[in-house]
Design a protein around this motif. Structure first.
Motif, PDB file in Angstrom:
ATOM      1  N   LYS A   1      -8.260 -23.581 -74.852  1.00  0.00           N
ATOM      2  CA  LYS A   1      -7.782 -22.270 -75.297  1.00  0.00           C
ATOM      3  C   LYS A   1      -8.050 -22.135 -76.793  1.00  0.00           C
ATOM      4  N   ALA A   2      -8.723 -21.051 -77.185  1.00  0.00           N
ATOM      5  CA  ALA A   2      -9.033 -20.835 -78.598  1.00  0.00           C
ATOM      6  C   ALA A   2      -7.750 -20.658 -79.405  1.00  0.00           C
ATOM      7  N   PRO A   3      -7.739 -21.113 -80.656  1.00  0.00           N
ATOM      8  CA  PRO A   3      -6.529 -20.981 -81.474  1.00  0.00           C
ATOM      9  C   PRO A   3      -6.106 -19.536 -81.736  1.00  0.00           C
ATOM     10  N   ASP A   4      -7.027 -18.576 -81.558  1.00  0.00           N
ATOM     11  CA  ASP A   4      -6.641 -17.170 -81.729  1.00  0.00           C
ATOM     12  C   ASP A   4      -6.508 -16.445 -80.394  1.00  0.00           C
TER      13      ASP A   4
ATOM     14  N   ARG B   1     -14.224 -20.488 -73.178  1.00  0.00           N
ATOM     15  CA  ARG B   1     -13.198 -21.264 -72.484  1.00  0.00           C
ATOM     16  C   ARG B   1     -13.830 -21.999 -71.309  1.00  0.00           C
ATOM     17  N   ALA B   2     -13.857 -23.322 -71.388  1.00  0.00           N
ATOM     18  CA  ALA B   2     -14.490 -24.146 -70.363  1.00  0.00           C
ATOM     19  C   ALA B   2     -13.533 -24.529 -69.249  1.00  0.00           C
ATOM     20  N   TRP B   3     -12.292 -24.104 -69.318  1.00  0.00           N
ATOM     21  CA  TRP B   3     -11.268 -24.543 -68.372  1.00  0.00           C
ATOM     22  C   TRP B   3     -11.503 -23.983 -66.977  1.00  0.00           C
ATOM     23  N   GLU B   4     -11.354 -24.844 -65.983  1.00  0.00           N
ATOM     24  CA  GLU B   4     -11.424 -24.434 -64.573  1.00  0.00           C
ATOM     25  C   GLU B   4     -10.321 -25.186 -63.847  1.00  0.00           C
ATOM     26  N   GLY B   5      -9.341 -24.459 -63.324  1.00  0.00           N
ATOM     27  CA  GLY B   5      -8.141 -25.108 -62.825  1.00  0.00           C
ATOM     28  C   GLY B   5      -8.014 -25.241 -61.328  1.00  0.00           C
ATOM     29  N   GLN B   6      -9.000 -24.750 -60.578  1.00  0.00           N
ATOM     30  CA  GLN B   6      -8.877 -24.751 -59.119  1.00  0.00           C
ATOM     31  C   GLN B   6      -9.679 -25.845 -58.433  1.00  0.00           C
ATOM     32  N   GLY B   7     -10.494 -26.561 -59.169  1.00  0.00           N
ATOM     33  CA  GLY B   7     -11.353 -27.563 -58.547  1.00  0.00           C
ATOM     34  C   GLY B   7     -12.508 -26.948 -57.800  1.00  0.00           C
ATOM     35  N   ASP B   8     -12.985 -25.807 -58.274  1.00  0.00           N
ATOM     36  CA  ASP B   8     -14.089 -25.079 -57.631  1.00  0.00           C
ATOM     37  C   ASP B   8     -15.420 -25.563 -58.215  1.00  0.00           C
ATOM     38  N   PRO B   9     -16.232 -26.322 -57.478  1.00  0.00           N
ATOM     39  CA  PRO B   9     -17.465 -26.876 -58.042  1.00  0.00           C
ATOM     40  C   PRO B   9     -18.477 -25.809 -58.449  1.00  0.00           C
ATOM     41  N   ALA B  10     -18.527 -24.680 -57.736  1.00  0.00           N
ATOM     42  CA  ALA B  10     -19.478 -23.632 -58.085  1.00  0.00           C
ATOM     43  C   ALA B  10     -19.115 -23.012 -59.435  1.00  0.00           C
ATOM     44  N   ARG B  11     -17.824 -22.741 -59.626  1.00  0.00           N
ATOM     45  CA  ARG B  11     -17.412 -22.177 -60.921  1.00  0.00           C
ATOM     46  C   ARG B  11     -17.616 -23.189 -62.044  1.00  0.00           C
ATOM     47  N   GLN B  12     -17.325 -24.445 -61.787  1.00  0.00           N
ATOM     48  CA  GLN B  12     -17.558 -25.476 -62.795  1.00  0.00           C
ATOM     49  C   GLN B  12     -19.033 -25.540 -63.191  1.00  0.00           C
ATOM     50  N   ALA B  13     -19.909 -25.410 -62.205  1.00  0.00           N
ATOM     51  CA  ALA B  13     -21.344 -25.439 -62.503  1.00  0.00           C
ATOM     52  C   ALA B  13     -21.747 -24.246 -63.359  1.00  0.00           C
ATOM     53  N   ARG B  14     -21.176 -23.081 -63.061  1.00  0.00           N
ATOM     54  CA  ARG B  14     -21.491 -21.896 -63.877  1.00  0.00           C
ATOM     55  C   ARG B  14     -21.001 -22.074 -65.302  1.00  0.00           C
TER      56      ARG B  14
END
Length: 374
Positions: free
Chosen positions: A8-11, A43-56
């Motif tokens: 999460k960005a500081p702003d 924001r690189a965070w991915e909280g669902q364990g979705d490999p397709a979204r992580q790859a994107r």
């Protein structure tokens, strides 16, 4: 220095402990003599364990790294970053930018608050785990803010590990040796909210979101249902989509929900309270514990996650087992029963924060570890 926070960005517009820590690190680095530039808000965070979204996200991050590095190279040499600093990377929020940019520019790479959970090595975030491990393995300095975090990353980091105590960077009351005027703050809050000033006021501050936060609220409610002794009220600051669950947990108890408070109002709440109570289950460490103690509030918490790094037993804090609502209630009862002892514990808590968790100490740690890299 280029600064980046993949979680999460500081702003970021939504308040959180994570955002506040990021801002605090930027302030401490400025105090240590660096000019700090927020390099990117990706924001690189991915909280669902979705490999397709992580790859994107990975593709987007690497694309951004290439273009960001090119933009830095086009600057005059004196205006390019001389060091890259990433805050809070882990398997759900790996740093796809920092390694690539620092390699392209030939500058040192440092990270703070990296975490490593071995069970994720083969789980749904295995790619993020590998990326976070690679970042730590190649970083010139890795700052760990808790003993638990240091133990987790030590096998990858070795002698490049530096302990950085959690700290407060922006609390004016914490910098005032006389502290807040508790009587005035209490009278003002009682008048504003129609509260009974003769009751003991317990205070808690937390976001209301599913998972560990709701679990902590539920644990607190179970403990308070077994609390006897002087009459008390619980003042809760915070909001979120899990608020209905939280309100259900406290049904029938003397609780006042204040909603999300901005910093000035939150400071007045701390100053007016008698005791800060929050289990803090699986907390990284919890900025709210430092905030409360800086305002002279003693704390009752659970010995869970990294809480023991900021709540020191016998120095204004009480730590109890995380699976014992009876022990939590007993600690709260003890604190409420003796006004003089509780006031002394508040002074101890305040002194502990001033001695171990202030901006100057953090800046000294960061500066002494990073300046030799330049």
């Amino acid at each position: 220095m280029a600064f980046y926070a993949p979680m999460k960005a500081p702003d970021h517009p939504v308040p959180s402990g994570d955002r506040r820590i990021g801002r605090g690190l930027m302030a401490a680095l400025e105090t240590a003599g660096f000019t700090v530039e927020l390099a990117c808000r990706f924001r690189a965070w991915e909280g669902q364990g979705d490999p397709a979204r992580q790859a994107r996200l990975r593709r987007a991050g690497l694309w951004l790294a290439e273009h960001l590095a090119a933009s830095f190279v086009r600057r005059p040499a004196a205006e390019r970053p001389r060091l890259w600093f990433t805050y809070h990377l882990y398997h759900k929020a790996p740093d796809w930018l920092g390694l690539a940019v620092s390699a392209r520019l030939g500058i040192p790479y440092a990270v703070a608050e990296a975490s490593r959970a071995l069970k994720q090595a083969d789980g749904p975030w295995s790619d993020g785990f590998a990326a976070a491990d690679a970042a730590m393995a190649r970083a010139d300095r890795v700052f760990a803010m808790t003993a638990r975090g240091a133990r987790g990353v030590a096998p990858v980091v070795g002698n490049r590990l530096v302990r950085l105590a959690p700290f407060l960077a922006d609390d004016p009351v914490a910098c005032d040796p006389e502290g807040a005027d508790r009587a005035a703050a209490r009278a003002a809050l009682a008048a504003a909210l129609g509260l009974d000033p003769d009751r003991r006021w317990l205070v808690t501050v937390a976001m209301m979101r599913p998972g560990d936060k709701v679990a902590s609220f539920q644990a607190l409610a179970r403990a308070l249902r077994g609390l006897d002794g002087p009459p008390w009220s619980l003042l809760v600051a915070g909001d979120g989509r899990a608020r209905p669950e939280v309100e259900t947990a406290f049904a029938g108890l003397p609780v006042v929900f204040l909603g999300a408070l901005e910093e000035t109002a939150l400071s007045r709440l701390y100053a007016a309270g008698d005791l800060f109570v929050w289990p803090g289950l699986k907390e990284g460490y919890g900025m709210v514990f430092l905030e409360a103690q800086a305002h002279g509030l003693p704390v009752v918490a659970c010995d869970s996650g990294g809480v023991a790094d900021v709540v020191h037993e016998g120095q204004g804090g009480r730590l109890v087992p995380p699976d014992s609502p009876e022990a939590f209630a007993h600690a709260v009862r003890d604190e409420l029963a003796d006004d003089a002892a509780r006031a002394a514990h508040g002074r101890q808590a305040r002194a502990m924060v001033a001695a171990h968790h202030d901006l100057a100490r953090a800046a000294e740690t960061l500066g002494s570890a990073l300046h030799p890299l330049l």
